[in-house]
Design an enzyme around this catalytic site. Structure first.
Site, mmCIF file in Angstrom:
data_model
loop_
_atom_site.group_PDB
_atom_site.id
_atom_site.type_symbol
_atom_site.label_atom_id
_atom_site.label_comp_id
_atom_site.label_asym_id
_atom_site.label_seq_id
_atom_site.Cartn_x
_atom_site.Cartn_y
_atom_site.Cartn_z
ATOM 1 N N ASP A 144 34.268 35.846 43.477
ATOM 2 C CA ASP A 144 35.365 34.875 43.227
ATOM 3 C C ASP A 144 35.423 33.698 44.372
ATOM 4 O O ASP A 144 36.148 33.708 45.099
ATOM 5 C CB ASP A 144 36.587 35.539 43.407
ATOM 6 C CG ASP A 144 36.741 36.538 42.251
ATOM 7 O OD1 ASP A 144 35.991 36.731 41.294
ATOM 8 O OD2 ASP A 144 37.581 37.562 42.361
ATOM 9 N N GLU B 197 32.321 46.611 44.728
ATOM 10 C CA GLU B 197 32.119 46.702 46.189
ATOM 11 C C GLU B 197 32.549 48.244 46.550
ATOM 12 O O GLU B 197 31.918 48.665 47.678
ATOM 13 C CB GLU B 197 33.284 45.939 46.905
ATOM 14 C CG GLU B 197 32.836 44.409 46.721
ATOM 15 C CD GLU B 197 33.494 43.893 45.239
ATOM 16 O OE1 GLU B 197 34.468 44.512 45.099
ATOM 17 O OE2 GLU B 197 33.208 43.045 44.951
ATOM 18 N N ASP C 8 32.729 44.439 37.200
ATOM 19 C CA ASP C 8 33.744 43.977 38.338
ATOM 20 C C ASP C 8 33.827 44.741 39.553
ATOM 21 O O ASP C 8 34.034 46.066 39.216
ATOM 22 C CB ASP C 8 34.852 43.234 37.682
ATOM 23 C CG ASP C 8 35.235 41.985 38.200
ATOM 24 O OD1 ASP C 8 34.895 41.717 39.467
ATOM 25 O OD2 ASP C 8 35.834 41.097 37.685
#
Length: 774
Positions: free
Chosen positions: A461, A391, A388
C-alpha cells in the site's frame, strides 16, 4: 589474494589426514572446533551449505525455502596446519579451525567471501519455553563490493551496502535474508525469525532473534544470471503463468457489487481498450467486520457470484479475488479453525473485532483454508487469487504474540516464512485439484523460494508520490536478484488522497498516474489499483484527452509485446532467467551501472527508463559495450554515455540493444483474441543476435509434459541475414503455417511498432529459412 592462492596450491599437495576432529560426511565434512561444530555440505559443485552449532548438539532442520537435495559431487577434503580445505570443480572452501572462519574462493584462488574470524555468535535464549539461541554471523566484504537483494525495501537504494535493516515482514516491506554480490555469488541466510542486517566498517552481519544453528548457503555463479539460476535450483523453479495474466488488469478498492465489477469489464469492451483481468477487493463477504474474510459471498450486492464469473468470462476476461489469512469470529472458516485450535492469537486488521490469523504452518489449517476457497471461489470459475496481507498484517503487536506456538514452533521462529507457507498451501492444493488451469497468485509479501508457487509479489500500500514511484524501481530489481522473477505495484500508488485529495479530478494526479502506468507496462503485471479515487481509464476523460490517450497507448504497447514477454517468461521457467534485470546483469564490465537503480533491462533487449518526475525529460545512461536504438525514433546511440532524452507525456524512454530480435503481436482486445499466425519480427542491427519464440496451450500444465514449441531466430549482422531455425516441439492446436513480417530498424523515423517500412514477408512452415535482407 596471492597468499590465499599459494596456500591452496600447497594444500593440494598434502595427503588428507582425517583425525577425530575432522570427519567425512556423505556430502562434505564435519569439523569440531573449540567454539562449535562446523559442517560443509556440497549441494552441487557451486552451492555449499554451511552449518554451525554448539558442540554436543546436532539440530535437525527441514528448510522451508530450500527444496534441493545434495547432489553427488566430486570433491576433495584436505587438512593441514589447522586448516580444512574442501574443493570442487567450481569452488574452494577453507575452514580455519583455530579462528572458526570459513572462506570461499574460486577454483583458481580468487577470494569471493570470508567470514570474520570468530564472529559466529550463539547467545542462549528461552524461546517460549524452548532452550535455543540468538544467532549471529559476520562476513567481510571488499570495500567497493556492491551487494543487492534483501527483498523489497522503500528507501530507494540499489546497492544495499552501509545500512542497517530490520528484516521483519510488513506492508510495503518484503524481507528476505539473501544478498547477491556483484562478484558473482549469493548468500542465503536460512533463518525465518526477525533478523537485523547490518553492513558497516566491522563487516556484514546477520543477527537473528532465534535459531538452533547458524545455517546459510553460498551460491556461486560468476555472473548474475547464473547466480539467479543457482538460487532457483536451490529453492525451486518458477512455473509458467497463463498468457492472459500478462495483459492489462483493472482493480479498485473496491467494487461494491457484482454489477459494478462486470460493468467495468463491459465498459472497457465498449471503448475497445484492451483488458484481461479484473480484481474484486474486500467486503464481498459483507460490511460487518465480524464477517471479515468469510471466503464466501455474503454481501447481498453479490447475489449470484457464479453468474458474475460467467459474465466476466463471456466478455473474454478473467477475475481474481482478495482472500486474507485472517477471519472474523462470525465466519464458518473461523469456527472450523477454532474448533481444531488452528488460530493464532495476535490481533490483526481490522482491530478490536476478534479477527484472527490462521496457523498457516499447520497442514490441517491449510486444508481448511483451501476447502473454503475451493468450494466458494474456485468451483464457480474464479481464475486466481489475490492473497492480501500475507506478512501477515500484525498490528498493534503485543507482548506474547511472538511466543505463540505454531505447528512449527514459536511464531518468532518462523515469522518471516508466513507468506511462503501460506501461498505454497494454495498453490499445492490447486495443483492437486487440476492440471487444466494454471495457478496464478498475487501476494503482498514473499520469502525465498516463493517463485515456485506461481506467486507474483506487489509492493503493498504505497503512497501516490513521485519519490515513491522512483523507489519502486530499485525495490523491484532487488527482489528479482533474490530469485523471485515477477513483481508489480499499484499503478498510481495505493493511497492517493494524501497528496492528491481531488484524486482523478486533479491533472497533477493524471500525470503521475500516466508515468506510473508507463513503468508498469514493463513489470511482471500491468495492474491498476488504489483507494481514495477510481482508476479506470474512462474516469480520466475521453479519447482526445492526453491522460486517456497516453494510457491507451501503453496498454496497446503491452499487448503488442506479448510474444516477447511470454517468450521471456519461458526463459524464466526453463533457464532460471529474469524479466526485470538490473543493468549489471547484462553489462558486468561497465562499472558505471553498479548503482543505477532507476533504469533496467526488460528481458535481454529493452532498456527501460521510467520518467520519475514532473519534468518531461530524462537524464539516462546507455551502458557501454553495445549500440542502442531509440525504440520510438530508430536513432542510434553509442553505449557508455549519459544523454538527455526528451519525454513528452505519452513517451517513456526505451532503447533496444543492437542485435536484438523482438517479435510483436497483433493489436487485440485480450491476450488470446488472435493467434500469432502473422507476427512482426523486428531486427535491430549493429550486432549479431538471437531470440527464441515460445508458444504453448496458454493456460494448462501440458508444457510440463513437453507440449510446447520453440522457434529460434538468429541474426548475422555482417551478412544481414536472418535465419529462422526448424520449429522444435509440438502441441495440440499449434500453428502449422504462419507469416513473419520482418522489419529491419535502420534509422527509420516514427517507429514504435507501427512503422513497417522495408518489410519482408515470409511464410514459415516449421522448416529452416535463411532470409537475406537489404
Amino acid at each position: 589474494m596471492k597468499k590465499l592462492l599459494a596456500f591452496i596450491c600447497l594444500c593440494i599437495q598434502i595427503v588428507p589426514i582425517m583425525g577425530q576432529s575432522v570427519l567425512r560426511t556423505p556430502h562434505g565434512v564435519k569439523v569440531e572446533t573449540k567454539a562449535a561444530c562446523v559442517e560443509l555440505e556440497c549441494f552441487s559443485s557451486s552451492i555449499i551449505r554451511v552449518k554451525k552449532y554448539p558442540l554436543g548438539q546436532a539440530p535437525e532442520k527441514q528448510s522451508l525455502s530450500v527444496t534441493m537435495q545434495p547432489k553427488k559431487v566430486k570433491y576433495k577434503i584436505q587438512e593441514a596446519n589447522n586448516q580444512v580445505i574442501l574443493t570442487t570443480s567450481e569452488l574452494t572452501v577453507l575452514l580455519d579451525i583455530i579462528q572458526n572462519q570459513v572462506r570461499f574462493a574460486t577454483k583458481d584462488g580468487k577470494e569471493l567471501l570470508a567470514e570474520k574470524p570468530s564472529s559466529t555468535g550463539f547467545t542462549s535464549f528461552n524461546d517460549a519455553g524452548n532452550s535455543t539461541y540468538r544467532i549471529r554471523q559476520t562476513f567481510l566484504l571488499d570495500s567497493d563490493e556492491a551487494i543487492y537483494g534483501l527483498g523489497q525495501h522503500q528507501q530507494g537504494k540499489m546497492n544495499q551496502r552501509n545500512q542497517t535493516l530490520f528484516l521483519q515482514q510488513a506492508n510495503t516491506e518484503i524481507c528476505i535474508p539473501l544478498v547477491h554480490s556483484i562478484k558473482g555469488y549469493a548468500l542465503f541466510w536460512d533463518n525465518y525469525s526477525p533478523t537485523t542486517f547490518t553492513d558497516n566498517a566491522q563487516g556484514m552481519t546477520f543477527d537473528s532473534e532465534v535459531g538452533d544453528l547458524c545455517d546459510y548457503y553460498f551460491v556461486y555463479g560468476g555472473g548474475a544470471d547464473k547466480v539467479v539460476a543457482g538460487l532457483r535450483e536451490l529453492t525451486g523453479q518458477a512455473p509458467m503463468f497463463p498468457l492472459w495474466t500478462f495483459g492489462f488488469w483493472q482493480s479498485r478498492e473496491r467494487y461494491v457489487s457484482q454489477d459494478e465489477l462486470v460493468g467495468v469489464v463491459a465498459k472497457y469492451r465498449d471503448l475497445k481498450v484492451p483488458l484481461d483481468g479484473i480484481i474484486q477487493d474486500w467486503r464481498y463477504w459483507g460490511e460487518d467486520h465480524k464477517d471479515w474474510n468469510a471466503v464466501e459471498f455474503r454481501n447481498p450486492k453479490f447475489p449470484d457470484p457464479k453468474k458474475m464469473m460467467e459474465e466476466v468470462h463471456h466478455l473474454n476476461a478473467h477475475a481474481i479475488i482478495s482472500v486474507w489469512p485472517s477471519f472474523g469470529p462470525a465466519t464458518g472458516i473461523y469456527a472450523d479453525l477454532k474448533a481444531l485450535n488452528k488460530l493464532m492469537i495476535h490481533e490483526t486488521f481490522p482491530q478490536d473485532n476478534g479477527v484472527k490469523v490462521y496457523d498457516t504452518y499447520d497442514p490441517i489449517a491449510r486444508d481448511i483454508y483451501w476447502k473454503y476457497m475451493n468450494k466458494n471461489m474456485f468451483s464457480i470459475g474464479m481464475d486466481g487469487w489475490w492473497l492480501d496481507a500475507t506478512e501477515p498484517e500484525h498490528s498493534p503487536a503485543k507482548e506474547g504474540d511472538l511466543e505463540f506456538q505454531t505447528y512449527l514452533g514459536s511464531f518468532r521462529k518462523v515469522r518471516n516464512a508466513f507468506p511462503l507457507v501460506s501461498v505454497g498451501g494454495v498453490y499445492d492444493h490447486q495443483r492437486q485439484e487440476t492440471s487444466d488451469k494454471r495457478v496464478f497468485i498475487l501476494t503482498r509479501s514473499a520469502f525465498a523460494g516463493q517463485q515456485r508457487y506461481a506467486a507474483q509479489a506487489w509492493s503493498g500500500d504505497v503512497v501516490s508520490d513521485w519519490d515513491v514511484l522512483r523507489n519502486q524501481i530499485p525495490a523491484a530489481l532487488n527482489v528479482s536478484l533474490t530469485g523471485i522473477p515477477y513483481w508489480n505495484s499499484d499503478i498510481g500508488g495505493f493511497f492517493s488522497g494524501r497528496k492528491f485529495p481531488e484524486g482523478v479530478k486533479d491533472p497533477a494526479f493524471h500525470e503521475l498516474y500516466v508515468r506510473w502506468m508507463q513503468f508498469a507496462a514493463f513489470t511482471g503485471m500491468m495492474r491498476s489499483h488504489g483507494t481514495n479515487t477510481p482508476r479506470e481509464i474512462f474516469m480520466f476523460g475521453e479519447r482526445g484527452y492526453w491522460a486517456f490517450d497516453a494510457q491507451e497507448k501503453m496498454i496497446n504497447l503491452r499487448y503488442r509485446l506479448l510474444p516477447y514477454i511470454y517468450s521471456t517468461s519461458w526463459e524464466v521457467t526453463s533457464n532460471g532467467g529474469s524479466l526485470m534485470r538490473a543493468l549489471f546483469s547484462d553489462f558486468p564490465e561497465d562499472k558505471k551501472v553498479t548503482d543505477i537503480g532507476d533504469e533496467y533491462m526488460f528481458g535481454k533487449s529493452i532498456l527501460v527508463v521510467p520518467v520519475i518526475s514532473e519534468v518531461k525529460r530524462r537524464s539516462l545512461y546507455l551502458p557501454e559495450g553495445t549500440q542502442w536504438i531509440d525504440f520510438w525514433t530508430g536513432e542510434k546511440q553509442k553505449g557508455g554515455q549519459e544523454i538527455i532524452r526528451e519525454a513528452p507525456i505519452d513517451i517513456i524512454p526505451l532503447y533496444v540493444k543492437a542485435g536484438s530480435i523482438i517479435p510483436a503481436g497483433p493489436s487485440v482486445q485480450f491476450a488470446t483474441e488472435k493467434s500469432w499466425d502473422d507476427l512482426q519480427v523486428r531486427i535491430y542491427p549493429g550486432a549479431d543476435g538471437e531470440f527464441t519464440l515460445y508458444e504453448d496451450e496458454d493456460d494448462n500444465y501440458n508444457y510440463e509434459k513437453g507440449k510446447y514449441t520453440t522457434v529460434r531466430m538468429t541474426w548475422s549482422d555482417k551478412d544481414r541475414q536472418l535465419t529462422i531455425h526448424p520449429r522444435q516441439g509440438s502441441y495440440d492446436g499449434m500453428l502449422q503455417n504462419r507469416n513473419f513480417r520482418i522489419v529491419v530498424v535502420d534509422n527509420l523515423k516514427g517507429l514504435g511498432l507501427d512503422n513497417e517500412s522495408y518489410t519482408v514477408n515470409v511464410e514459415y512452415k516449421g522448416k529452416k529459412l535463411n532470409i537475406k535482407l537489404p
